[in-house]
Design a protein around this motif. Structure first.
Motif, PDB file in Angstrom:
ATOM      1  N   ILE A 172       0.884  -1.043  -0.059  1.00 50.14           N
ATOM      2  CA  ILE A 172       0.065   0.097  -0.186  1.00 50.14           C
ATOM      3  C   ILE A 172       0.892   1.179   0.057  1.00 50.14           C
ATOM      4  N   HIS A 173       1.876   1.222   0.977  1.00 50.43           N
ATOM      5  CA  HIS A 173       2.787   2.367   0.902  1.00 50.43           C
ATOM      6  C   HIS A 173       3.517   2.516  -0.535  1.00 50.43           C
ATOM      7  N   SER A 174       3.911   1.496  -1.045  1.00 50.04           N
ATOM      8  CA  SER A 174       4.486   1.565  -2.672  1.00 50.04           C
ATOM      9  C   SER A 174       3.631   2.001  -3.488  1.00 50.04           C
ATOM     10  N   PHE A 175       2.328   1.477  -3.505  1.00 47.30           N
ATOM     11  CA  PHE A 175       1.176   2.187  -4.360  1.00 47.30           C
ATOM     12  C   PHE A 175       1.240   3.625  -4.197  1.00 47.30           C
ATOM     13  N   VAL A 176       1.114   4.179  -3.003  1.00 45.83           N
ATOM     14  CA  VAL A 176       1.194   5.640  -3.021  1.00 45.83           C
ATOM     15  C   VAL A 176       2.452   6.301  -3.388  1.00 45.83           C
ATOM     16  N   SER A 177       3.643   5.684  -3.264  1.00 40.00           N
ATOM     17  CA  SER A 177       4.667   6.096  -3.717  1.00 40.00           C
ATOM     18  C   SER A 177       4.589   6.143  -5.305  1.00 40.00           C
ATOM     19  N   GLY A 178       3.906   5.357  -5.930  1.00 39.33           N
ATOM     20  CA  GLY A 178       3.361   5.541  -7.171  1.00 39.33           C
ATOM     21  C   GLY A 178       2.574   6.694  -7.492  1.00 39.33           C
ATOM     22  N   LEU A 179       1.598   6.924  -6.710  1.00 41.74           N
ATOM     23  CA  LEU A 179       0.731   7.871  -6.686  1.00 41.74           C
ATOM     24  C   LEU A 179       1.690   9.271  -6.927  1.00 41.74           C
ATOM     25  N   ALA A 180       2.434   9.403  -5.880  1.00 40.96           N
ATOM     26  CA  ALA A 180       3.261  10.580  -5.930  1.00 40.96           C
ATOM     27  C   ALA A 180       4.163  10.768  -7.220  1.00 40.96           C
ATOM     28  N   LEU A 181       4.641   9.517  -7.627  1.00 39.84           N
ATOM     29  CA  LEU A 181       5.454   9.499  -8.905  1.00 39.84           C
ATOM     30  C   LEU A 181       4.851   9.955 -10.101  1.00 39.84           C
ATOM     31  N   GLY A 182       3.330   9.343 -10.413  1.00 40.92           N
ATOM     32  CA  GLY A 182       2.440   9.473 -11.220  1.00 40.92           C
ATOM     33  C   GLY A 182       2.098  11.003 -11.334  1.00 40.92           C
ATOM     34  N   SER A 183       1.826  11.651 -10.226  1.00 40.47           N
ATOM     35  CA  SER A 183       1.495  13.032 -10.147  1.00 40.47           C
ATOM     36  C   SER A 183       2.531  13.773 -10.179  1.00 40.47           C
ATOM     37  N   GLY A 184       3.617  13.401  -9.670  1.00 47.67           N
ATOM     38  CA  GLY A 184       5.007  14.251  -9.813  1.00 47.67           C
ATOM     39  C   GLY A 184       5.604  14.351 -11.367  1.00 47.67           C
ATOM     40  N   ILE A 185       5.144  13.394 -12.293  1.00 52.24           N
ATOM     41  CA  ILE A 185       5.570  13.608 -13.633  1.00 52.24           C
ATOM     42  C   ILE A 185       4.692  14.610 -14.287  1.00 52.24           C
ATOM     43  N   LEU A 186       3.414  14.697 -13.865  1.00 51.15           N
ATOM     44  CA  LEU A 186       2.547  15.877 -14.526  1.00 51.15           C
ATOM     45  C   LEU A 186       2.980  17.329 -14.072  1.00 51.15           C
ATOM     46  N   VAL A 187       3.797  17.382 -13.145  1.00 54.66           N
ATOM     47  CA  VAL A 187       4.379  18.794 -12.854  1.00 54.66           C
ATOM     48  C   VAL A 187       5.831  18.942 -13.482  1.00 54.66           C
ATOM     49  N   PRO A 188       5.885  19.943 -14.152  1.00 53.05           N
ATOM     50  CA  PRO A 188       7.276  20.201 -14.812  1.00 53.05           C
ATOM     51  C   PRO A 188       8.463  20.169 -13.644  1.00 53.05           C
ATOM     52  N   HIS A 189       9.675  19.784 -14.007  1.00 55.06           N
ATOM     53  CA  HIS A 189      10.571  19.570 -13.105  1.00 55.06           C
ATOM     54  C   HIS A 189      10.530  19.013 -11.646  1.00 55.06           C
TER      55      HIS A 189
END
Length: 156
Positions: A24-41
């Motif tokens: 579950i913690h890793s899935f949330v890490s994926g959420l951070a990564l997926g949303s982080g990719i949508l923000v430049p830099h």
């Protein structure tokens, strides 16, 4: 039931619960990564943070499974499933939210950051209370930094 370490207890084990919690913690890490990719830099920084964080988590999980005498096949399958959680969270987040506003993406990043802060606080607060020397000073400094973070965010 009673709390006990997995070692020497025939009823309680931590392998499966560690797998579920870390997944579950890793899935949330994926959420951070997926949303982080949508923000430049921001995507690369989040990618590095997740990458550096997941290696110790994988080693911890595999160590728990080895200690509980899981078979090599079960350990390999569990680690394989665990390793897919970050990409799964990232892909789902990226494709579901790629056409949304920056405000929504900001909420996703705030949610994932909040979960990481919660996990860190769960580890830090017991440690603050465990050592009796300077216990109140440590707790005060910990709470002070939370207030500083809130003030900085409020002033933006």
């Amino acid at each position: 039931t009673h709390p006990c370490p997995a070692e020497g207890c025939e009823y309680h084990t931590v392998g499966l619960s560690a797998f579920i919690g870390l997944s579950i913690h890793s899935f949330v890490s994926g959420l951070a990564l997926g949303s982080g990719i949508l923000v430049p830099h921001l995507g690369f920084v989040v990618f590095l943070a997740v990458l550096l964080h997941k290696l110790p988590a994988s080693l911890s999980l595999s160590g728990l499974l080895v200690k509980e005498k899981y078979s090599n096949k079960s350990i390999a399958l569990t680690i394989l499933l665990f390793s897919f959680m970050v990409p799964l969270g990232a892909f789902i987040t990226f494709f579901l939210f790629k056409n949304t506003s920056y405000l929504t993406i900001g909420y996703l990043i705030a949610f994932s950051a909040g979960t990481f802060l919660h996990v860190a606080a769960d580890d830090l607060i017991p440690e603050v209370h465990r050592h009796f020397k300077f216990r109140k000073v440590r707790l005060f400094v910990f709470l002070l930094w939370i207030i500083v973070i809130w003030i900085v965010k409020f002033l933006e």
